[in-house]
Scaffold this motif. Structure first.
Motif, PDB file in Angstrom:
ATOM      1  N   LEU A  71       7.568 -16.525  10.435  1.00 35.46           N
ATOM      2  CA  LEU A  71       8.192 -15.245  10.759  1.00 35.46           C
ATOM      3  C   LEU A  71       8.144 -14.297   9.562  1.00 35.46           C
ATOM      4  N   TYR A  72       8.535 -14.828   8.406  1.00 39.29           N
ATOM      5  CA  TYR A  72       8.542 -13.972   7.227  1.00 39.29           C
ATOM      6  C   TYR A  72       7.127 -13.612   6.785  1.00 39.29           C
ATOM      7  N   GLY A  73       6.166 -14.483   7.138  1.00 44.65           N
ATOM      8  CA  GLY A  73       4.763 -14.166   6.815  1.00 44.65           C
ATOM      9  C   GLY A  73       4.326 -12.884   7.490  1.00 44.65           C
ATOM     10  N   ALA A  74       4.852 -12.625   8.673  1.00 45.83           N
ATOM     11  CA  ALA A  74       4.503 -11.396   9.378  1.00 45.83           C
ATOM     12  C   ALA A  74       4.923 -10.185   8.559  1.00 45.83           C
ATOM     13  N   ARG A  75       6.061 -10.298   7.891  1.00 48.04           N
ATOM     14  CA  ARG A  75       6.499  -9.198   7.030  1.00 48.04           C
ATOM     15  C   ARG A  75       5.466  -8.890   5.978  1.00 48.04           C
ATOM     16  N   THR A  76       5.037  -9.958   5.276  1.00 49.09           N
ATOM     17  CA  THR A  76       4.080  -9.760   4.198  1.00 49.09           C
ATOM     18  C   THR A  76       2.812  -9.102   4.730  1.00 49.09           C
ATOM     19  N   SER A  77       2.266  -9.673   5.798  1.00 53.20           N
ATOM     20  CA  SER A  77       1.009  -9.155   6.323  1.00 53.20           C
ATOM     21  C   SER A  77       1.154  -7.696   6.737  1.00 53.20           C
ATOM     22  N   LEU A  78       2.211  -7.395   7.461  1.00 52.56           N
ATOM     23  CA  LEU A  78       2.385  -6.030   7.954  1.00 52.56           C
ATOM     24  C   LEU A  78       2.636  -5.055   6.804  1.00 52.56           C
ATOM     25  N   ALA A  79       3.419  -5.502   5.830  1.00 53.20           N
ATOM     26  CA  ALA A  79       3.688  -4.619   4.700  1.00 53.20           C
ATOM     27  C   ALA A  79       2.400  -4.300   3.955  1.00 53.20           C
ATOM     28  N   VAL A  80       1.594  -5.346   3.691  1.00 55.98           N
ATOM     29  CA  VAL A  80       0.332  -5.116   3.000  1.00 55.98           C
ATOM     30  C   VAL A  80      -0.535  -4.173   3.824  1.00 55.98           C
ATOM     31  N   ALA A  81      -0.607  -4.417   5.132  1.00 59.61           N
ATOM     32  CA  ALA A  81      -1.442  -3.580   5.987  1.00 59.61           C
ATOM     33  C   ALA A  81      -0.968  -2.132   5.929  1.00 59.61           C
ATOM     34  N   LEU A  82       0.342  -1.948   6.017  1.00 64.32           N
ATOM     35  CA  LEU A  82       0.886  -0.592   6.043  1.00 64.32           C
ATOM     36  C   LEU A  82       0.600   0.143   4.738  1.00 64.32           C
ATOM     37  N   ILE A  83       0.917  -0.521   3.618  1.00 66.71           N
ATOM     38  CA  ILE A  83       0.783   0.168   2.338  1.00 66.71           C
ATOM     39  C   ILE A  83      -0.687   0.427   2.017  1.00 66.71           C
ATOM     40  N   VAL A  84      -1.522  -0.588   2.218  1.00 70.06           N
ATOM     41  CA  VAL A  84      -2.934  -0.412   1.892  1.00 70.06           C
ATOM     42  C   VAL A  84      -3.532   0.689   2.753  1.00 70.06           C
ATOM     43  N   SER A  85      -3.246   0.649   4.066  1.00 65.96           N
ATOM     44  CA  SER A  85      -3.906   1.643   4.905  1.00 65.96           C
ATOM     45  C   SER A  85      -3.394   3.044   4.590  1.00 65.96           C
ATOM     46  N   SER A  86      -2.098   3.188   4.282  1.00 66.40           N
ATOM     47  CA  SER A  86      -1.654   4.536   3.931  1.00 66.40           C
ATOM     48  C   SER A  86      -2.267   4.972   2.616  1.00 66.40           C
ATOM     49  N   GLY A  87      -2.353   4.056   1.674  1.00 67.61           N
ATOM     50  CA  GLY A  87      -2.963   4.393   0.389  1.00 67.61           C
ATOM     51  C   GLY A  87      -4.383   4.862   0.568  1.00 67.61           C
ATOM     52  N   VAL A  88      -5.158   4.074   1.319  1.00 71.92           N
ATOM     53  CA  VAL A  88      -6.553   4.420   1.556  1.00 71.92           C
ATOM     54  C   VAL A  88      -6.623   5.742   2.306  1.00 71.92           C
ATOM     55  N   LEU A  89      -5.712   5.917   3.259  1.00 71.55           N
ATOM     56  CA  LEU A  89      -5.724   7.132   4.058  1.00 71.55           C
ATOM     57  C   LEU A  89      -5.527   8.351   3.167  1.00 71.55           C
ATOM     58  N   ILE A  90      -4.525   8.283   2.308  1.00 71.85           N
ATOM     59  CA  ILE A  90      -4.215   9.453   1.478  1.00 71.85           C
ATOM     60  C   ILE A  90      -5.367   9.749   0.526  1.00 71.85           C
ATOM     61  N   ILE A  91      -5.744   8.720  -0.254  1.00 76.23           N
ATOM     62  CA  ILE A  91      -6.793   8.960  -1.242  1.00 76.23           C
ATOM     63  C   ILE A  91      -8.112   9.307  -0.544  1.00 76.23           C
ATOM     64  N   GLY A  92      -8.435   8.520   0.489  1.00 72.87           N
ATOM     65  CA  GLY A  92      -9.700   8.721   1.194  1.00 72.87           C
ATOM     66  C   GLY A  92      -9.780  10.093   1.823  1.00 72.87           C
ATOM     67  N   THR A  93      -8.689  10.515   2.471  1.00 73.23           N
ATOM     68  CA  THR A  93      -8.721  11.812   3.137  1.00 73.23           C
ATOM     69  C   THR A  93      -8.848  12.937   2.116  1.00 73.23           C
ATOM     70  N   LEU A  94      -8.052  12.855   1.054  1.00 69.88           N
ATOM     71  CA  LEU A  94      -8.130  13.892   0.024  1.00 69.88           C
ATOM     72  C   LEU A  94      -9.548  13.991  -0.516  1.00 69.88           C
ATOM     73  N   ALA A  95     -10.085  12.814  -0.918  1.00 65.58           N
ATOM     74  CA  ALA A  95     -11.424  12.819  -1.511  1.00 65.58           C
ATOM     75  C   ALA A  95     -12.450  13.285  -0.491  1.00 65.58           C
ATOM     76  N   GLY A  96     -12.322  12.805   0.735  1.00 60.42           N
ATOM     77  CA  GLY A  96     -13.309  13.127   1.760  1.00 60.42           C
ATOM     78  C   GLY A  96     -13.297  14.600   2.109  1.00 60.42           C
ATOM     79  N   VAL A  97     -12.110  15.162   2.314  1.00 57.81           N
ATOM     80  CA  VAL A  97     -12.016  16.576   2.671  1.00 57.81           C
ATOM     81  C   VAL A  97     -12.513  17.434   1.515  1.00 57.81           C
ATOM     82  N   PHE A  98     -12.079  17.063   0.318  1.00 62.78           N
ATOM     83  CA  PHE A  98     -12.488  17.826  -0.855  1.00 62.78           C
ATOM     84  C   PHE A  98     -14.005  17.838  -0.970  1.00 62.78           C
ATOM     85  N   SER A  99     -14.566  16.635  -0.904  1.00 58.97           N
ATOM     86  CA  SER A  99     -16.006  16.501  -1.084  1.00 58.97           C
ATOM     87  C   SER A  99     -16.759  17.221   0.027  1.00 58.97           C
TER      88      SER A  99
END
Lengths: 274, 576, 331
Positions: A71-99
């Motif tokens: 059960l607690y493993g789901a927390r870890t997986s989801l948290a990693v997924a959430l943070i990584v994807s938002s991180g990639v989204l922010i940096i990726g979108t900024l860089a992509g739009v800029f470029s």
């Protein structure tokens, strides 16, 4: 307009089943403390118990409740997924739009850089980085964002290029709108579908990478992880010679598979598959 | 154009072509049914490659030395009881002051290439290893040539070794460790650490190296039929790498392997295995940063931590009975040097709490973590290597210390990172696991470096016991050292792991664990004497059969998959 | 047109060369900032079974032996010039030249990845095309459920299950290694069979890992093609299904080849997991092991080798595509 299509697409059987699985995992993650009376690192029980009413999935080699770890493993997986994807989204979108919006040589150089990133076999490099930074959940998240943003940037950039030369953007520019205004009002909203796709794809990648690194022994031991569970289950020599694999190995593997599958289904639904 | 059919046939043909490419031109078809082949495995370790088995190229860990010991002989060698038997030396004596050792060498011994072995080879080896130690890391870590002053050949079969100072464990740590190398091969070798020609493995040992494959991580030796102690009981000795040693034992892929207790339990009657166990001389311990951490420098704190840990519980959770709990005096109870009369630290939370209260850490913060005089929480980083046992121990230690109000942050790393950080003094606590070695010279004298605890009284005893030749006198000194260790708790020996080995009863029987280990203290079942004095129970080579069958079955599956795929395509086409 | 193509090929080649140089640089600096360092892996751990009594002088000599006490930029120049002479250094753990180890491992990885790539591409294209052609049909629906499912199973978990089912429960296939060491083969066929049977499980595993990606890619590309006028025209003219499919395939092949080449880096990751699980003696397991042993030169060498192979395949795909489709050269 686009939001509506996204919702409509998610209403397909695939989208609904994907979301259903995903929501149940989110529920499990949030409600974990109420679903089990054991803390994931409680070692008061006897090791290697078979499933019983106390321990729904038995205990592992040091006497931890496998069910609560799951059960607690789901927390870890989801948290990693959430943070990584938002991180990639922010940096990726900024860089992509800029470029994509700037175009020209800068765009060329940036996209070359992105191509380089995309071509490097990432796991060997992640191994080196993970070793250097030592296993901690934040380091893994950091590495996954660093290795992942170029993917987001590339898709965003391609879409921005298309939009840049499309009618309404041109019209806005000719009408004297500033760059920021155009980007904010005309480009970013059109990127929403792509952003959702990025989140879905990066979540898949993050979940699989996190469990994979944990399996290779590079996970963060302070957080229960499905990859670590599989690692320990497999390295317990009797796991295949008794029935232990049924309640120790399989649930963790099935959980990773289901969670990833839910994202894959959502992703497919977003792409318009039924 | 049937594209899919073409691609399938293309695939299958490429598959066949690619496999044929791997087949050597001359595949042997000899009749080998009467050969006595014994296949062993290093079991659970992550690698089975221990380097090229020459005295200066093996990987400097226990197994590397063992692989070399099959080809090379030492002057003397331990029997099961730990008593020394002569290999290249037939008899030996030492002067009363322990400085001069005279070895009478065996006559009529030949190297694998037929050249005769003489005293000159012994002199050459000692001088060579002493001179080349700087190039090869092995030289410095395995061969204690530092105690040797000079080596002289009195005649062809007599050698006198003079020491710099009396060295009690000379026989165990030097005479039974240094492999004698042939002068006629090595005298012209420029860089011995890169010398890996076939000749580099020529020794006098019971086995001749036939193949060493670093990619497959395998070794193959053939018996030296002219071995001076008698012909080995097997013709071929093979070491292979296997991913799951229990499955490999069950399917007969390997005949013997070292195991953990959990793995032993996975074997049953039908597997027809002979299981032996022995003392592991392998310790898991809690290491403190005594020099740099002012809190842990306090003996009372270390004692309190010892009281707070239930070592036998940790053993039962991590090794599941495959070991014994640690002894405060550090020397494992099965050692002949063990002193039972030392301070004990039975699991007792109240005592531990009381000691910490008295030591000035009575205040706690809201999380229940104790505070020091300045109000900082009592929190430490616990460093450990990420192998399963160490990780499990670290988690348990964290739980136990929480009970007495000490916070622990887990810091895992791979072995080298942990070593690096500990070496640099950049840690608070660490879980360490390693062989204890068997002789006090190595087991206890290294404490200043291995624990960071420097006690002049202790070091004086250490110096003295090293040069004390009288066994009883030496035991007394070692006993005193253990008392000091237990009183000061420089490190907490949490538990000692046992070693287990399972052998297929149809092959070789007679494996044993050598008391005191081989090669200066490696606890292993691979004492080469077993292949001379053991018994062969099989009649032919049974290793190949099982796998041939499975490979045939495998091909059938593969074939049927291919046929199914073809059928699928044909059906699809037929529909149109 | 031809000149344009060769110009394109050369400029792409230059870009790949720069990429490779950057990889070399990353590769050089990353391991060197790690704690521990290669010296410790030589001397073993402090306080371990046989504590190494190492004095400063010996340490210096060892550092000198591995060029570690030169200043960093000199090390770097050494490193780059050596790399271009295929001298990737000397393995600390194995004590032989790194290139020898890599060359020893390379055939196995090529065999494993090559067969898996062939298998996944073949079946990926077949199923993808079939699925696109019958989009909305039963087969399409079934494949669209099965493929994502396979894609969701972590490679190491799939490997563990395969070892359990096919290795232990049924005993059909050996579960580790690439050959039976020192077996006496009756003939070359026997030998090939042995290699094949060892290859089967990891290969199937890697195929299952790789195929869903190829399938989805091919399906998407082909679905796009299906809407194009030439397909509609061909259909209305009553051309045979097989002929139309052929044309669709030819028209889709460029993005498919490009994408498959681009996914190679991803496949390397799969190979690392699968080779580790099956103890298959290829580059993937080498990377993992040398990482555990902190064997810098091997880790670096393997990374360079893998990057080089991935880049070369991408370049080859570029060239092939620019020949198949002139338009690709113009973007």
């Amino acid at each position: 307009m686009h939001e509506i299509t996204v919702v409509q697409r998610l209403k397909s059987p695939k989208g609904i089943s994907g979301l259903a699985i995903l929501c149940s995992f989110i529920f499990i993650a949030i409600a974990a403390p109420f679903l089990t009376s054991y803390s994931p690192d409680d070692i008061s029980s006897r090791p290697l118990l078979e499933p019983n009413s106390e321990h729904l999935l038995g205990t592992d080699d040091v006497g931890r409740d496998i069910f609560s770890n799951l059960l607690y493993g789901a927390r870890t997986s989801l948290a990693v997924a959430l943070i990584v994807s938002s991180g990639v989204l922010i940096i990726g979108t900024l860089a992509g739009v800029f470029s994509g919006y700037t175009g020209g040589n800068l765009d060329r150089v940036m996209m070359r850089g992105v191509d380089i990133f995309l071509m490097i076999p990432d796991l060997p490099l992640i191994l080196i980085l993970a070793a250097y930074l030592r296993p901690s959940l934040w380091n893994i998240i950091f590495i996954l964002i660093v290795m992942g943003w170029p993917v987001g940037a590339r898709i965003t950039r391609a879409q921005t290029r298309t939009l840049r030369v499309s009618g309404h953007v041109d019209f806005a520019r000719i009408s004297g709108a500033g760059n920021w205004y155009v980007i904010k009002r005309h480009i970013v909203p059109d990127l929403y579908p792509i952003m959702i796709t990025t989140i879905v794809m990066q979540s898949i990648r993050a979940i699989l990478s996190e469990s994979g690194l944990a399996f290779l022994g590079l996970g963060d031991p302070s957080y229960p992880s499905w990859g670590t569970m599989i690692k320990y289950a497999i390295s317990y020599p009797l796991v295949f010679f008794t029935d232990a694999w049924m309640w120790w190995l399989m649930p963790a593997g099935v959980c990773i598979t289901l969670l990833v599958l839910s994202f894959v289904l959502v992703g497919q639904a977003l792409e318009g598959d039924k | 154009m049937k594209l899919s059919e073409i691609s399938i046939s293309l695939f299958i043909s490429l598959l066949l072509v690619s496999t044929v490419l791997f087949v050597p031109a001359s595949a042997s078809g000899d009749d080998s049914s009467q050969e006595r082949v014994f296949t062993a495995s290093w079991g659970t370790s992550s690698t089975a490659d221990w380097g090229f088995p020459s005295p200066l190229t093996f990987y400097p860990r226990g197994p590397g030395y063992i692989m070399t010991s099959y080809c090379f002989d030492t002057l003397v060698w331990p029997e099961g009881s730990g008593e020394f038997t002569g290999l290249l030396a037939e008899s030996w004596e030492s002067s009363d002051d322990g400085l001069e050792w005279t070895f009478h060498l065996r006559e009529g011994v030949n190297w694998h290439d037929g050249e005769p072995f003489t005293a000159d080879d012994v002199v050459f080896t000692m001088d060579y290893i002493k001179g080349k130690a700087s190039i090869s890391p092995i030289g410095s870590s395995w061969y204690n040539t530092g105690v040797i002053n000079s080596v002289e050949a009195l005649d062809d079969h007599t050698v006198v070794i003079t020491l710099n100072y009396p060295y009690a464990p000379f026989m165990q740590q030097v005479a039974a460790v240094i492999p004698i190398m042939p002068e006629h091969i090595w005298e012209n070798v420029e860089d011995p650490s890169k010398y890996m020609e076939d000749e580099a493995a020529i020794g006098t040992g019971p086995f001749i190296l036939e193949d060493y494959d670093t990619d497959q991580q395998s070794y193959k030796y053939t018996a030296n039929k002219n071995y001076f102690l008698g012909e080995p009981i097997i013709d071929t000795l093979i070491y292979v790498k296997t991913s799951d040693v229990v499955i490999s034992l069950k399917t007969g892929e390997v005949d013997e392997s070292g195991l953990t207790l959990d793995q032993v339990q996975a074997l049953d009657e039908s597997d027809n295995m002979e299981v032996i166990s022995g003392p592991g001389y392998w310790v898991y311990r809690l290491r403190f940063n005594i020099p740099s951490n002012t809190i842990l420098n306090d003996t009372t704190v270390r004692q309190a931590i010892y009281y707070s840990m239930n070592c036998s519980d940790i053993e039962s959770r991590v090794l599941h009975g495959g070991g014994i709990e640690g002894n405060p005096g550090y020397v494992p109870p099965y050692s002949s040097w063990y002193n039972p009369d030392v301070a004990q630290y039975e699991y007792d939370i109240d005592t531990a709490n009381q000691m910490l209260d008295d030591a000035g850490y009575s205040e706690t913060n809201s999380d229940g973590v104790r505070l020091d005089a300045e109000g900082n929480p009592l929190e430490f980083q616990l460093l450990y290597s990420s192998d399963q046992q160490s990780q499990r121990i670290a988690e348990l230690v964290q739980t136990y210390l929480k009970e007495i109000g000490i916070g622990i942050t887990l810091k895992p790393g791979d072995t080298k990172t942990v070593d690096g950080l500990v070496g640099a003094g950049n840690f608070d606590l660490a879980i360490y696991s390693h062989g204890t070695s068997t002789d006090p010279a190595r087991m206890l004298n290294s404490f200043p470096t291995s624990t960071g605890w420097n006690n002049s009284e202790y070091m004086a005893l250490a110096e003295e016991q090293m040069s004390t030749m009288d066994e009883d006198k030496r035991k007394e000194l070692v006993d005193e050292m253990q008392v000091l260790v237990a009183d000061n708790v420089p490190t907490i020996p949490i538990m000692y792991r046992n070693v287990y080995s399972a052998t297929s009863k149809d092959t070789v029987t007679g494996f044993f664990y050598t008391d005191g280990g081989v090669g200066g203290g490696v606890p292993t079942e691979y004492n080469k004497l077993v292949f001379i004095y053991g018994t062969w129970n099989g009649d032919n080579d049974d290793t190949a059969e099982g796998t041939t069958e499975s490979s045939v079955a495998g091909i059938r599956i593969l074939g049927s998959v291919a046929i199914l795929a073809c059928a699928f395509v044909l059906i699809r086409h037929g529909k149109r | 047109m031809d000149r344009k193509r060769s110009g394109h090929i050369i400029s792409r080649g230059l870009e790949y060369a720069i990429t490779f140089f950057l990889i070399l640089a990353i590769n050089f600096f990353l391991p060197r900032v790690m704690p521990g360092g290669p010296l410790l892996s030589i001397t073993g751990s402090q306080g371990s079974d046989l504590p190494v009594v190492i004095d400063e002088e010996m340490k210096y000599k060892l550092m000198d032996y591995y060029h570690l006490n030169d200043p960093l930029h000199i090390q770097f120049i050494h490193y780059i010039s050596d790399a271009f002479h295929f001298d990737l250094g000397h393995s600390i753990f194995y004590n032989v030249p790194v290139v020898d180890i890599l060359i020893g491992r390379l055939p196995w990885t090529i065999l494993l990845m090559g067969t898996a790539l062939l298998l996944s591409t073949t079946f990926g294209i077949m199923t993808g095309l079939e699925s696109a052609w019958r989009r909305g049909g039963k087969l399409d629906h079934a494949l669209l459920v099965i493929m994502p499912f396979f894609r969701s199973i972590p490679a190491f978990f799939l490997g563990a299950i395969m070892i359990f089912v096919f290795g232990y429960k049924t005993g059909w296939f050996p579960t580790s290694g690439a050959i039976t060491p020192y077996m006496d083969y009756a003939g070359p066929i026997d030998h090939a069979m042995d290699i094949l049977s060892h290859l089967t499980l990891p290969m199937l595993c890697l195929t299952a890992f790789e195929m869903p990606g190829t399938y989805l890619l091919v399906r998407n590309v082909c679905v796009q093609q299906l809407g194009k006028p030439y397909v509609l025209m061909a259909e209305s003219r009553g051309l045979k299904e097989r002929t139309i499919k052929k044309h669709i395939l030819i028209n889709s092949i460029v993005p498919v080849i490009n994408q498959i080449a681009a996914m190679l880096g991803f496949m390397v990751a799969g190979a690392v997991f699968i080779e580790t699980v099956f103890s298959y003696p290829g580059m993937g397991m080498l990377v993992y092991n040398s990482f555990i042993e902190r064997d810098y030169p091997v880790l670096q060498g393997a990374f360079i080798f893998m990057s080089l192979v991935v880049l070369a395949c991408n370049y080859a795909a570029d060239i092939a595509c620019s020949f198949i489709d002139g338009r690709a050269g113009q973007e």
